[in-house]
Design an enzyme around this catalytic site. Sequence first.
Site, PDB file in Angstrom:
ATOM      1  N   LYS A  10       0.666  -1.125   0.160  1.00 47.88           N
ATOM      2  CA  LYS A  10      -0.010  -0.258  -0.180  1.00 47.88           C
ATOM      3  C   LYS A  10       1.032   1.451   0.145  1.00 47.88           C
ATOM      4  CE  LYS A  10      -3.598  -2.393   2.157  1.00 47.88           C
ATOM      5  NZ  LYS A  10      -4.664  -1.738   3.396  1.00 47.88           N
ATOM      6  N   TYR A  50     -12.399  -2.210  -3.811  1.00 50.45           N
ATOM      7  CA  TYR A  50     -12.293  -2.942  -2.988  1.00 50.45           C
ATOM      8  C   TYR A  50     -14.192  -2.795  -2.645  1.00 50.45           C
ATOM      9  CZ  TYR A  50      -8.303  -2.193  -0.535  1.00 50.45           C
ATOM     10  OH  TYR A  50      -6.780  -3.297  -0.311  1.00 50.45           O
ATOM     11  N   ASN A 113      -2.136   0.082   7.243  1.00 48.98           N
ATOM     12  CA  ASN A 113      -1.351  -1.512   7.011  1.00 48.98           C
ATOM     13  C   ASN A 113      -0.380  -1.923   6.514  1.00 48.98           C
ATOM     14  OD1 ASN A 113      -3.489  -1.757   5.570  1.00 48.98           O
ATOM     15  ND2 ASN A 113      -4.838  -3.634   6.479  1.00 48.98           N
ATOM     16  N   HIS A 116      -1.785  -5.592   1.130  1.00 48.87           N
ATOM     17  CA  HIS A 116      -3.328  -6.376   1.380  1.00 48.87           C
ATOM     18  C   HIS A 116      -2.894  -7.619   0.739  1.00 48.87           C
ATOM     19  CE1 HIS A 116      -7.180  -7.436  -0.286  1.00 48.87           C
ATOM     20  NE2 HIS A 116      -6.382  -7.767  -1.269  1.00 48.87           N
ATOM     21  N   GLU A 127      -9.017 -11.019  -7.719  1.00 50.33           N
ATOM     22  CA  GLU A 127      -8.149  -9.600  -7.456  1.00 50.33           C
ATOM     23  C   GLU A 127      -6.883  -9.713  -8.712  1.00 50.33           C
ATOM     24  OE1 GLU A 127      -7.243 -10.361  -3.982  1.00 50.33           O
ATOM     25  OE2 GLU A 127      -8.905  -9.506  -3.215  1.00 50.33           O
TER      26      GLU A 127
HETATM   27  P1  CMP Z   1      -7.260  -4.929   3.034  1.00 47.27           P
HETATM   28  O1  CMP Z   1      -7.017  -6.298   3.941  1.00 47.27           O
HETATM   29  O2  CMP Z   1      -6.683  -3.950   2.525  1.00 47.27           O
HETATM   30  O3  CMP Z   1      -9.053  -5.186   2.945  1.00 47.27           O
HETATM   31  C1  CMP Z   1      -9.602  -4.040   3.229  1.00 47.27           C
HETATM   32  C2  CMP Z   1      -8.919  -2.677   4.260  1.00 47.27           C
HETATM   33  O4  CMP Z   1     -10.054  -2.121   4.387  1.00 47.27           O
HETATM   34  C3  CMP Z   1      -8.066  -3.241   5.385  1.00 47.27           C
HETATM   35  O5  CMP Z   1      -7.192  -3.955   4.519  1.00 47.27           O
HETATM   36  C4  CMP Z   1      -8.041  -2.123   6.333  1.00 47.27           C
HETATM   37  O6  CMP Z   1      -6.671  -1.576   5.810  1.00 47.27           O
HETATM   38  C5  CMP Z   1      -8.393  -1.251   5.766  1.00 47.27           C
HETATM   39  N1  CMP Z   1     -10.245  -1.631   7.224  1.00 47.27           N
HETATM   40  C6  CMP Z   1     -10.420  -2.417   7.569  1.00 47.27           C
HETATM   41  N2  CMP Z   1     -11.063  -1.489   8.597  1.00 47.27           N
HETATM   42  C7  CMP Z   1     -10.530  -0.493   8.416  1.00 47.27           C
HETATM   43  C8  CMP Z   1     -11.406   0.614  10.167  1.00 47.27           C
HETATM   44  N3  CMP Z   1     -11.268   0.738  10.921  1.00 47.27           N
HETATM   45  N4  CMP Z   1     -10.795   1.972   9.204  1.00 47.27           N
HETATM   46  C9  CMP Z   1      -9.591   2.066   8.434  1.00 47.27           C
HETATM   47  N5  CMP Z   1      -9.570   1.332   7.867  1.00 47.27           N
HETATM   48  C10 CMP Z   1      -9.955  -0.352   7.684  1.00 47.27           C
END
Ligand code: CMP
Length: 138
Positions: A10, A50, A113, A116, A127
């Site tokens: 990311k 998403y 985070n 993904h 995907e």
């Molecule tokens: P990802 O695996 O990319 O898939 C969905 C994403 O939503 C997840 O990782 C997180 O980075 C994001 N996400 C999940 N919960 C929250 C939250 N409470 N606030 C912001 N982003 C979130």
Amino acid sequence: AVERTLSIIKPDGVEKNKIGNILARFESAGLRIAALKMAHLSRAEAEGFYYVHKARPFFGELTEFMSRGPVVISVLEGADAVAKNRELMGATDPAKAAPGTIRKDLATSVGENTVHGSDSAENAAWEIAYFFAGSELT
Ligand code: CMP
């Protein structure tokens, strides 16, 4: 079973200069990089990727973040690639991620985070097709 999974480094991971660090973890774990590209997603591309989270309260924040800067998108291949990648990533919330995982070591928050990874082989196929043409897979 030999599987493929989609990984995205990311914008926060790219900003922190962690592309090589993260790709090395995949390779060291025995995953083969079967396709690889860097891209700066548009807001619309992030929203399309998403779309399953469209109704979530964090959808706006998530798609704004994912289109903030370049990302590195790869297809990882190997035995149980989906689960293996998820193990390497750690829990979605870095504060809950196990020691030695990408998110524990590098990520800052549940929103930012760092990586993904597909959550099932079925979603991985969707995907992968979202980002790669068949001719780009090796
Ligand atoms: P990802 O695996 O990319 O898939 C969905 C994403 O939503 C997840 O990782 C997180 O980075 C994001 N996400 C999940 N919960 C929250 C939250 N409470 N606030 C912001 N982003 C979130």
